[in-house]
Design an enzyme around this catalytic site. Sequence first.
Site, PDB file in Angstrom:
ATOM      1  N   SER A 566       0.856  -1.195   0.000  1.00 45.08           N
ATOM      2  CA  SER A 566       0.000   0.000   0.000  1.00 45.08           C
ATOM      3  C   SER A 566       0.882   1.232   0.000  1.00 45.08           C
ATOM      4  CB  SER A 566      -0.897   0.001   1.240  1.00 45.08           C
ATOM      5  OG  SER A 566      -1.561   1.244   1.387  1.00 45.08           O
ATOM      6  N   TYR A 579      -2.903  -0.929  10.444  1.00 42.56           N
ATOM      7  CA  TYR A 579      -2.895  -1.234   9.003  1.00 42.56           C
ATOM      8  C   TYR A 579      -1.594  -0.760   8.363  1.00 42.56           C
ATOM      9  CZ  TYR A 579      -4.273  -1.192   4.076  1.00 42.56           C
ATOM     10  OH  TYR A 579      -4.335  -1.385   2.723  1.00 42.56           O
TER      11      TYR A 579
END
Length: 689
Positions: A566, A579
Amino acid sequence: MSDLNPAFAALVARSNRLGADPRNTNYAGGNTSAKGSETDPVTGEDVELLWVKGSGGDLGTLEPGGLAVLRLDRMRALVDVYPGVEREDEMVAAFDYCLHGKGGAAPSIDTAMHGLVDAAHVDHLHPDSGIAIATAADGEQLTKEIYGEQVVWVPWRRPGFQLGLDIAAIKEANPQAVGCILGGHGITAWGRTSEECEKNSRWIIRTAETYIRKHAKKAPFGARVKKWEPLAPAKRRARAAELAPLLRGVASKDALSDGGRGMVGHFTDDKVVLDFLASRNHPRLAELGTSCPDHFLRTKVKPMVLDLPADAPLEKVRARVAELHEAYRADYAAYYERNAKAFGGEWPAMRGADPLVILVPGVGMFSYGKDKQTARVAGEFYVNAINVMRGAEGLSTYAPIDESEKFRIEYWALEEAKLQRMPKPRPLATRIALVTGAASGIGKAIATRLAAEGACVVIADLSIERAQEAAAEIGGADVAVGVQVDVSDEAAVQRAVDAAVLAFGGLDLVVNNAGLSLSKSLLDTTVADWDLQHDVMARGSFLVSRAAARVMIDQGIGGDIVYISSKNSVFAGPNNIAYSATKADQAHQVRLLAAELGEHGIKVNGVNPDGVVRGSGIFAGGWGAKRAAVYGVEEEKLGEFYAQRTLLKREVLPEHCANAVFALVGPEMTHTTGLHVPVDAGVAAAFLR
């Protein structure tokens, strides 16, 4: 107009019925024909035509376009110009000058058999029972004993124009006959009507089956040998998964040396195979090889057989497989040189000396090909060969055609031309991919793209139902399969990798995509929240990569591991501690594994997307609402919000991530490893440094 002709329609229907039953013929084996008349659109007069299954295709799925249509008068006129068996190959080209109308399939080598035999309908089939008679040492005597004068023996002759002349002469000399047994090959039957022809074909086949069942000895393969008895089912499958990467490397050596990739594999532990391999005589029979051309063109002239007990230590198996592979290659090269020299002239170059079928007593059979269907069909053909050997040994002695005849067919100029006409393989052909979290969103888009580029794909997801649904959408079982996996569970990961290996023979490409996210501030993030996200993405990626790397190293083919990380792995945003931290963990795994696995030819790269809202399982599961709240926008406008903060002002979709994965694993970036590719439409704060 042909499709309106009753004879034409009856032929297609008869072909489909016969081809639908594997007792009648093997996949893509045999051909059928019908003769009839139509009005010539040029002269307005009736013209006699031959409709015959063309080159390639399968009787069970034959459609009108799979038939060749020839002028019967012109085809039969070729008898007057036939130059003899030494120039057989010229006759196939001559068939093109006999074609009627436009479209249709290319005529096959068996066209002469159908056109020259004086019968309105002809079937040529490859039933196991019929080939068993055809390959028995005393097949001619058995034919007379089983059928009397109704079926006539035809000695082995390579398919072609002369064989058509032989069968035509035999039918004329034996008006009472309804068909013949072709030595070493199969059967041919005929009839005045389509119904009569089909009836005669089925009668020949069923009569052979019945005779074998009643008269064959009880142990045609000899006594069972204890050391070759099958392992228990669970142990057998585990052993097969353990051996599959090693054996795929064996089957792929030549393909890799030519600059290609590994072969796709198929595994079966069918009872027919296990019983054969448990028998005393399986080494002798395997060495004799297959007989029917349809068989050995797909299985090579003989298989490689592992001669160790099924539970032998793995290191001992590795050493023995290496010895057997070297011996197999030397033997095949000698076979090629011996026959090429004996026949003289120019022959196509040797196509490869690796086995296409590997037999492992107590475990099963591994077969290989350029794609899953080819690998599966090769295995099915060897099962046909086992059935043939059982019947022949049960009644007599199995006596396949000479190796010289096998060579002439395997390296036939017509077969070589057929190979040269094959379409260019797609970029990821023969590659086997495992994508985690692939039932939806980014994972599904990646799996779909990889399959479209030619890969075999294993859809791994927490939900087996959704995984199987996604696999069905992407393609049939020869293209994609669905498996269940919780990537945080070590045993579950190993089961998923084993399933991939057993489905397609090995593993070349892994995409670590499975993930989830909980949007919380530091103070609101619980230990359970932290552990859950790290278990799925950091631990899960580690487990999947480790299990996959073991397979890739055993194969010796190299491979690709891709992490869907990400932009958050380098971008610091609010309320996202667990996350983003686990994404940073994944990002560094890419660098670490690239450094470690490079010596094995395994590339490791990553993709860093921005938020993918549309089609995302994570965003649909509540993450989107929470991120929208953080940024103070409506949830349905979150994708638009993300787009506006990028340099390109474009929303990132699952397909864009799939494009990046293909770029990394495709043919253009063979020298790139340790790279992270941003797919974020330009987020300056996430630029890599």
